[in-house]
Motif scaffolding. Structure first.
Motif, short mmCIF file in Angstrom:
data_model
loop_
_atom_site.label_atom_id
_atom_site.label_comp_id
_atom_site.label_asym_id
_atom_site.label_seq_id
_atom_site.Cartn_x
_atom_site.Cartn_y
_atom_site.Cartn_z
N MET A 167 46.58 -4.42 29.39
CA MET A 167 46.26 -4.58 31.26
C MET A 167 46.15 -3.12 32.40
N LEU A 168 46.53 -1.91 31.83
CA LEU A 168 46.38 -0.51 32.66
C LEU A 168 44.88 -0.26 32.42
N GLN A 169 44.49 -0.96 30.65
CA GLN A 169 42.92 -0.50 30.80
C GLN A 169 41.87 -0.99 31.86
N GLN A 170 42.57 -2.28 31.39
CA GLN A 170 41.52 -3.07 32.48
C GLN A 170 41.57 -3.26 34.47
N ARG A 171 42.60 -1.94 34.25
CA ARG A 171 42.88 -1.96 36.15
C ARG A 171 43.40 -3.61 36.16
N SER A 172 43.43 -4.58 35.98
CA SER A 172 44.52 -5.27 36.51
C SER A 172 46.04 -5.24 37.32
N ILE A 173 46.36 -3.95 36.30
CA ILE A 173 47.95 -2.74 37.02
C ILE A 173 47.49 -1.92 37.01
N SER A 174 48.14 -1.22 38.02
CA SER A 174 47.78 0.30 37.90
C SER A 174 49.59 0.78 37.84
N SER A 175 49.37 2.27 37.17
CA SER A 175 50.22 2.86 36.90
C SER A 175 51.72 2.69 37.37
N PHE A 176 51.46 2.44 38.33
CA PHE A 176 52.04 2.69 39.35
C PHE A 176 53.14 1.70 39.86
N GLU A 177 52.37 0.81 40.45
CA GLU A 177 51.98 -0.90 40.42
C GLU A 177 53.94 -0.84 38.69
N LEU A 178 52.94 -0.81 38.07
CA LEU A 178 54.04 -0.63 36.58
C LEU A 178 55.49 -0.05 36.71
N ALA A 179 54.90 0.85 36.86
CA ALA A 179 56.37 2.06 36.75
C ALA A 179 57.41 1.59 38.04
N GLN A 180 56.55 1.09 39.33
CA GLN A 180 57.70 -0.25 40.12
C GLN A 180 58.18 -0.94 39.04
N GLU A 181 57.78 -1.64 38.78
CA GLU A 181 58.55 -2.81 38.90
C GLU A 181 59.19 -2.27 37.39
N HIS A 182 59.33 -1.45 36.61
CA HIS A 182 60.16 -0.81 35.97
C HIS A 182 61.08 0.01 36.94
N VAL A 183 61.31 0.68 37.43
CA VAL A 183 62.25 1.12 38.43
C VAL A 183 62.60 0.03 38.72
N ARG A 184 62.25 -1.24 39.48
CA ARG A 184 63.86 -2.02 39.96
C ARG A 184 63.75 -2.57 39.09
N GLU A 185 63.73 -3.36 37.74
CA GLU A 185 64.84 -3.69 36.36
C GLU A 185 65.23 -2.28 36.03
N ILE A 186 64.98 -1.33 36.38
CA ILE A 186 67.01 -0.28 35.88
C ILE A 186 67.46 -0.06 36.89
N GLU A 187 67.02 -0.02 38.12
CA GLU A 187 67.87 -0.16 39.33
C GLU A 187 68.87 -1.59 39.10
N ARG A 188 68.47 -2.92 38.32
CA ARG A 188 69.37 -4.01 38.93
C ARG A 188 70.00 -4.12 38.10
N LEU A 189 69.74 -3.81 36.54
CA LEU A 189 70.15 -4.27 35.11
C LEU A 189 71.78 -2.70 34.84
N ASP A 190 70.63 -1.77 34.73
CA ASP A 190 71.14 -0.57 34.88
C ASP A 190 72.94 -0.36 35.18
N PRO A 191 73.12 -0.15 36.18
CA PRO A 191 74.67 -0.26 36.29
C PRO A 191 75.30 -1.18 35.88
N LEU A 192 74.23 -2.71 34.77
CA LEU A 192 75.18 -3.41 33.54
C LEU A 192 75.17 -3.14 31.95
N LEU A 193 73.95 -2.40 32.53
CA LEU A 193 74.02 -1.75 30.78
C LEU A 193 74.34 -0.37 30.49
N HIS A 194 74.23 0.98 31.12
CA HIS A 194 74.80 2.18 30.72
C HIS A 194 73.82 2.61 29.39
N ALA A 195 72.19 1.80 30.40
CA ALA A 195 71.90 2.32 29.01
C ALA A 195 71.15 3.93 29.30
N PHE A 196 71.10 4.39 30.37
CA PHE A 196 69.81 5.81 30.60
C PHE A 196 71.25 6.43 30.71
#
Length: 476
Positions: free
Chosen positions: A15-44
């Motif tokens: 998806m990144l190579q085809q430019r169907s999503i940008s690195s920034f957009e993908l990072a944003q999705e991961h940041v949102r999920e980390i902020e949602r889940l890591d307070p529960l998981l303590h993975a980081f």
């Protein structure tokens, strides 16, 4: 749940190579999920969203001028592998706030390939536990059940990848530490032959017996991802005494079938749960349907191999780590104290005993390698049990009491052998917890292991854990 962040890394890269999503957009999705889940998981252990997003913007800018195999992919690194600018405290208050100035060689390669570093992940103190819990960041939770461990010592990596808050990452393994967490959380991993992925920059250093036992290895949701990371991160470090100049070797399908596959359901000493046994049998059936010949494997050397691993990992490990904790034992975590109490229940190794063990090690390894040589790979359990509840140290399996370190024996043999071994999720426990199967082979046959593991991954493989969908209703 973000449907995007649970996709395989190879799909995200497409998806990144085809430019169907940008690195920034993908990072944003991961940041949102980390902020949602890591307070529960303590993975980081270390996560800075602003730094992640800056790195993603830079990856987008570079995408117009260069092509890199991991460009823009959000990844993580176990906090025992030096990562410049990030906390790498090895789970210990004694190392609180330690930030390396230089990357480990494997992290250098990861960055050079264009990955966006999300942060470093939690591990048990000094890595000497099969459970990720420490006084710095607490216990890492299994994405399948709040009450169960994500494993150790690469438990933070496993939990992050399984929950979809990392696309993949790097762990390390001296006694099952990328394989057991993968088994517990339902992802894939590879402990490669030591030296195929450089260990330079691992904390503590992989020296002495740990240059044979230990390896840095990739972890991901699919074997295709694990294989990609292995290809990109492998390659000799000329300054590594354990390194070997072994080029990547694609394996033809007909070559895989030129030897039978060996299977071991248990070792005759420690029982496994019926669901664990059934997972191995399911893997056997799947490979038979693909045309492989399967043969039972037996060896009288397995228990001696485990006892030798014990001398090097437990007893030598104590000798190497005790100088680091001198005068500060009141600041140690319960997981590390359990290791110390276990190690201190036996006398210090004498020089004579160590030399005898080292000599016998080569003899046992030679015998086991000879016994394994007629087979392409060996299938076995990863552990006697699925993920255990936080703090548990013994279990009853088929009417027998199974102790903590003994339950994990199936991984320990391949550390002593310095042999590659992968894990793929195959089955489920009665509670719905994942159960993996281990695929191992002779040293430097990493590609053979990955090829068979990929077939099993296609037939079974990753499923989304409850955390990613409904974290507030996760079982306890």
């Amino acid at each position: 749940m973000s449907e995007l962040t649970i996709k395989p890394a190879v799909d995200l890269l497409a998806m990144l190579q085809q430019r169907s999503i940008s690195s920034f957009e993908l990072a944003q999705e991961h940041v949102r999920e980390i902020e949602r889940l890591d307070p529960l998981l303590h993975a980081f252990a270390d996560f800075d969203p602003d730094r992640v997003l800056r790195a993603a913007r830079q990856a987008d800018q570079q995408s117009h001028t260069r092509s890199s195999p991991l460009l823009g992919l959000p990844m993580t690194v176990k906090s025992s592998i030096a990562t410049a600018g990030h906390r790498c405290e090895i789970g210990s208050i004694l190392n609180r706030g330690f930030i390396p100035e230089e990357d480990a060689l494997v992290v250098q390669r990861m960055r050079q390939a264009g990955a966006v570093l999300l942060g470093t992940t939690n591990c048990p103190e000094f890595l000497m536990a099969y459970e990720t819990d420490n006084l710095l960041y607490g216990a890492t939770v299994n994405p399948w059940s709040l009450g169960h461990s994500a494993g150790g010592s690469s438990g933070g990596e496993a939990a992050a990848i399984a929950a979809g808050i990392s696309a993949g990452g790097i762990g390390s393994d001296s006694g099952g530490s990328v394989r057991e967490p993968a088994h517990f959380t339902g992802i894939c991993s590879l402990k490669p032959t030591p030296g195929r992925i450089p260990g330079k920059g691992h904390l503590p250093p992989c020296v002495g017996p740990f240059s044979m036992l230990g390896a840095v290895g990739p972890m991901a949701r699919t074997v295709r991802d694990v294989s990609l990371f292995f290809q990109i991160l492998s390659g000799q470090d000329i300054a590594d005494p354990a390194g070997a100049l072994v080029s990547l070797r694609p394996i033809a399908d007909e070559r895989l079938r030129s030897q039978p596959i060996a299977v071991l359901e248990d070792d005759g000493f420690i029982p496994v749960t019926i669901e664990t046994r059934n997972a191995v049998r399911s893997a056997v059936i799947a490979l038979e349907e693909r045309g492989f010949q399967i043969r039972p494997f037996q060896s009288r050397m397995l228990e001696e191999a485990r006892l030798l691993w014990w001398k090097f990992f437990i007893r030598c490990g104590r000798m190497l780590l005790e100088p680091l904790i001198q005068g500060r034992e009141t600041e140690l975590s319960a997981t590390f104290r359990y290791f110390l109490d276990t190690a201190r229940s036996e006398p210090l190794l004498s020089g004579e005993e160590l030399i005898e063990a080292w000599t016998r090690c080569d003899q046992v390894r030679a015998r086991l390698l000879e016994e394994l040589s007629p087979y392409s790979v060996l299938l076995s359990p990863v552990c006697s049990i699925p993920a255990f509840r936080h703090g548990e140290r013994e279990w009853f399996v088929e009417g027998c009491k199974v102790e903590y370190f003994s339950a994990m024996r199936f991984t320990q043999w391949f550390n002593l052998l310095a042999a590659p071994a992968a894990v793929v999720p195959v089955g489920r426990s009665p509670e719905g917890l994942p159960i993996g199967v281990q695929i191992a082979s002779l040293p430097y046959r990493d590609e053979v292991v990955l090829a068979v593991a990929e077939m099993l991954d296609q037939d079974f493989g990753y499923q989304v854990p409850p955390t990613a969908c409904h974290p507030n209703s996760l079982p306890r």
